[in-house]
Design a protein around this motif. Sequence first.
Motif, PDB file in Angstrom:
ATOM      1  N   ASP A  28       0.886  -1.159   0.000  1.00  0.00           N
ATOM      2  CA  ASP A  28       0.000   0.000   0.000  1.00  0.00           C
ATOM      3  C   ASP A  28       0.927   1.213   0.000  1.00  0.00           C
ATOM      4  O   ASP A  28       1.398   1.667   1.048  1.00  0.00           O
ATOM      5  CB  ASP A  28      -0.896  -0.017   1.241  1.00  0.00           C
ATOM      6  CG  ASP A  28      -1.878   1.142   1.262  1.00  0.00           C
ATOM      7  OD1 ASP A  28      -1.597   2.184   0.638  1.00  0.00           O
ATOM      8  OD2 ASP A  28      -2.916   1.018   1.939  1.00  0.00           O
ATOM      9  N   ASN A  29       1.233   1.721  -1.196  1.00  0.00           N
ATOM     10  CA  ASN A  29       2.261   2.743  -1.334  1.00  0.00           C
ATOM     11  C   ASN A  29       1.873   4.074  -0.707  1.00  0.00           C
ATOM     12  O   ASN A  29       2.747   4.807  -0.228  1.00  0.00           O
ATOM     13  CB  ASN A  29       2.617   2.930  -2.809  1.00  0.00           C
ATOM     14  CG  ASN A  29       3.551   1.841  -3.298  1.00  0.00           C
ATOM     15  OD1 ASN A  29       4.705   1.787  -2.907  1.00  0.00           O
ATOM     16  ND2 ASN A  29       3.027   0.952  -4.137  1.00  0.00           N
ATOM     17  N   GLN A  30       0.585   4.373  -0.676  1.00  0.00           N
ATOM     18  CA  GLN A  30       0.188   5.596   0.008  1.00  0.00           C
ATOM     19  C   GLN A  30       0.437   5.465   1.517  1.00  0.00           C
ATOM     20  O   GLN A  30       0.939   6.399   2.152  1.00  0.00           O
ATOM     21  CB  GLN A  30      -1.283   5.936  -0.253  1.00  0.00           C
ATOM     22  CG  GLN A  30      -1.696   7.277   0.355  1.00  0.00           C
ATOM     23  CD  GLN A  30      -2.980   7.824  -0.222  1.00  0.00           C
ATOM     24  OE1 GLN A  30      -3.395   7.439  -1.314  1.00  0.00           O
ATOM     25  NE2 GLN A  30      -3.611   8.737   0.488  1.00  0.00           N
ATOM     26  N   SER A  44       1.957   4.990 -10.766  1.00  0.00           N
ATOM     27  CA  SER A  44       1.071   5.057  -9.608  1.00  0.00           C
ATOM     28  C   SER A  44       1.851   4.976  -8.306  1.00  0.00           C
ATOM     29  O   SER A  44       1.471   5.580  -7.300  1.00  0.00           O
ATOM     30  CB  SER A  44       0.023   3.940  -9.674  1.00  0.00           C
ATOM     31  OG  SER A  44       0.639   2.666  -9.636  1.00  0.00           O
ATOM     32  N   ASP A  82       3.115   8.475  -7.545  1.00  0.00           N
ATOM     33  CA  ASP A  82       2.011   9.360  -7.158  1.00  0.00           C
ATOM     34  C   ASP A  82       1.526   9.049  -5.747  1.00  0.00           C
ATOM     35  O   ASP A  82       1.289   9.961  -4.942  1.00  0.00           O
ATOM     36  CB  ASP A  82       0.853   9.218  -8.151  1.00  0.00           C
ATOM     37  CG  ASP A  82       1.205   9.724  -9.543  1.00  0.00           C
ATOM     38  OD1 ASP A  82       2.189  10.481  -9.667  1.00  0.00           O
ATOM     39  OD2 ASP A  82       0.503   9.349 -10.500  1.00  0.00           O
ATOM     40  N   LEU A  83       1.379   7.774  -5.435  1.00  0.00           N
ATOM     41  CA  LEU A  83       0.840   7.385  -4.133  1.00  0.00           C
ATOM     42  C   LEU A  83       1.830   7.665  -3.001  1.00  0.00           C
ATOM     43  O   LEU A  83       1.443   8.121  -1.921  1.00  0.00           O
ATOM     44  CB  LEU A  83       0.444   5.910  -4.146  1.00  0.00           C
ATOM     45  CG  LEU A  83      -0.784   5.574  -4.987  1.00  0.00           C
ATOM     46  CD1 LEU A  83      -0.934   4.068  -5.141  1.00  0.00           C
ATOM     47  CD2 LEU A  83      -2.051   6.173  -4.392  1.00  0.00           C
ATOM     48  N   ARG A  84       3.103   7.386  -3.229  1.00  0.00           N
ATOM     49  CA  ARG A  84       4.098   7.661  -2.183  1.00  0.00           C
ATOM     50  C   ARG A  84       4.207   9.159  -1.915  1.00  0.00           C
ATOM     51  O   ARG A  84       4.298   9.587  -0.762  1.00  0.00           O
ATOM     52  CB  ARG A  84       5.464   7.088  -2.591  1.00  0.00           C
ATOM     53  CG  ARG A  84       5.505   5.581  -2.584  1.00  0.00           C
ATOM     54  CD  ARG A  84       6.891   5.059  -2.951  1.00  0.00           C
ATOM     55  NE  ARG A  84       6.895   3.593  -3.000  1.00  0.00           N
ATOM     56  CZ  ARG A  84       7.958   2.859  -3.280  1.00  0.00           C
ATOM     57  NH1 ARG A  84       9.127   3.441  -3.537  1.00  0.00           N
ATOM     58  NH2 ARG A  84       7.878   1.538  -3.290  1.00  0.00           N
ATOM     59  N   LYS A  87       1.916  11.478  -2.505  1.00  0.00           N
ATOM     60  CA  LYS A  87       0.686  11.908  -1.840  1.00  0.00           C
ATOM     61  C   LYS A  87       0.684  11.483  -0.367  1.00  0.00           C
ATOM     62  O   LYS A  87       0.301  12.253   0.518  1.00  0.00           O
ATOM     63  CB  LYS A  87      -0.522  11.292  -2.558  1.00  0.00           C
ATOM     64  CG  LYS A  87      -1.879  11.659  -1.961  1.00  0.00           C
ATOM     65  CD  LYS A  87      -2.999  11.004  -2.751  1.00  0.00           C
ATOM     66  CE  LYS A  87      -4.367  11.322  -2.145  1.00  0.00           C
ATOM     67  NZ  LYS A  87      -5.445  10.652  -2.920  1.00  0.00           N
ATOM     68  N   GLY A  88       1.117  10.252  -0.094  1.00  0.00           N
ATOM     69  CA  GLY A  88       1.152   9.759   1.267  1.00  0.00           C
ATOM     70  C   GLY A  88       2.110  10.543   2.143  1.00  0.00           C
ATOM     71  O   GLY A  88       1.816  10.832   3.310  1.00  0.00           O
ATOM     72  N   GLU A 127       0.575  13.781   3.126  1.00  0.00           N
ATOM     73  CA  GLU A 127      -0.458  13.526   4.134  1.00  0.00           C
ATOM     74  C   GLU A 127       0.173  13.252   5.501  1.00  0.00           C
ATOM     75  O   GLU A 127      -0.256  13.804   6.520  1.00  0.00           O
ATOM     76  CB  GLU A 127      -1.300  12.331   3.693  1.00  0.00           C
ATOM     77  CG  GLU A 127      -2.393  11.934   4.684  1.00  0.00           C
ATOM     78  CD  GLU A 127      -3.113  10.659   4.283  1.00  0.00           C
ATOM     79  OE1 GLU A 127      -3.664   9.994   5.190  1.00  0.00           O
ATOM     80  OE2 GLU A 127      -3.122  10.327   3.079  1.00  0.00           O
TER      81      GLU A 127
END
Length: 339
Positions: free
Chosen positions: A150-152, A183, A186-188, A190-191, A194
Motif C-alpha cells: 500500500d504505497n500511500q 502510480s 504518485d501514491l508515495r 501523496k502519502g 499527508e
Amino acid sequence: MRQLNAPARRVVITATAVLACALAGCTSTKSGSDDKGNGSTSGKPVIGLVTKTNSNPYFVKLREAAKSEAARRDGRLIALAGKFDGDNQGQVDAINNLVAQHVTGILITPSSSKGVLNAIADARSKGVLVIALDTATDPADAVDATFATDNQAAGVSQGRYVKAALKGADPHVVLLDGTPGSSVDDLRHKGFLEGFGVTASSKQIKGTAVTNGDQTKAQSSMENLHQRDPGVNAVYTINEPAAAGAAQALSGKKGVVIGSIDGSCSGVRNVAAGKFAATVMQFPEKMARLGVDAVADYTKDSSKKPHGFIDTGSQLITDKPADGVASKGTAWGLKNCWG
C-alpha cells in the motif's frame, strides 16, 4: 486415365489438406491458451515476469524470488524487462512476446500505469491471467489482481516519521520524486504529504525534482535544491537509491532528516550507518511468491482466479524511534530485508 474410387479419393484429399495445413503452420489453439483456456499444454504453469528494469536490486530480488517459487511449483518462469525505468514500449513488447510464447499468466511491475493497458487487455482476451506486482495499473481493474505494498500508506509512514524527527524545527522540505505517470510515485508522494501534514502548495515545500529513482540524478537534484535553499532539513525520497544520492549531496550537513522507502539490505545498512534516518520496508519476495502461486493455482483450477488488491505490507525501519510513529530497528530490518 483411370478414375479413383471414393475411398481412394478421400485419402488423397485428406493427405493434401494435412500437407497444406502443415506448410501454413495451422494450430487449433489461440496464443496464450490451450484447449482448457489456461495457457499450458502440459498442465504446468508457464509464467511471464515483466519488471521495470533488469538492474535495479529491488527487481533483481523480485525476479529471483519468482524464479525460485516457479521451480517449487513445477513451473517455468520467463523473465523480461524494460531497458530503463520508464521504458513503457519495452514493457509492451515484452507482454506481446510472452503472449506469443503461450504463457499461462503474466506478472508485471508497470513503468507506466496507463501505458501498458492495451497490451494487457489483449493478453487477457487470449486467456492469459495478468497480475500487477508492486505497481498498480490505472485503472486498477485493468489486471485480474494486484499484489503490492500500500504505497500511500508507506508514504504516510515516511512523512510522519520525518516530521516527528524534526522535533519541532521549522520545516524546509524538498521532494525527490521518481518517474512521472507511475502510480507508485504518485501514491508515495501523496502519502508523504499527508503524513507530514502539508499540501503541494504549502510554504514548507521548498522544491521538487524528478529523479527516476536514480542515485546520480538524485544527487545532482539535491545539490541544486540545496543551493536554492541552504536551510533544507527534511527530504522525501521515492526510493533508497534516491536517498543515497541525497545523502551524498548533503554529506557533512547536520540536522537533515532523510526518509525513504524500499527496505533493501543495503538500504537498512545505510540507515544503521546514519546516511539517512529511516526507510519503509517493502516485501518484494512475498509479492513474487504470491503472484507465482496465484498463476500456478489458476493453471490447475481456472475457478481460482485472484481478484482485487492484496496488500503485502510495509514496516518503518530506524534506529532513532520517534514518538507516535511505530518502527523497528535495523537489526530486525537486516533479518527481514526484502522478505
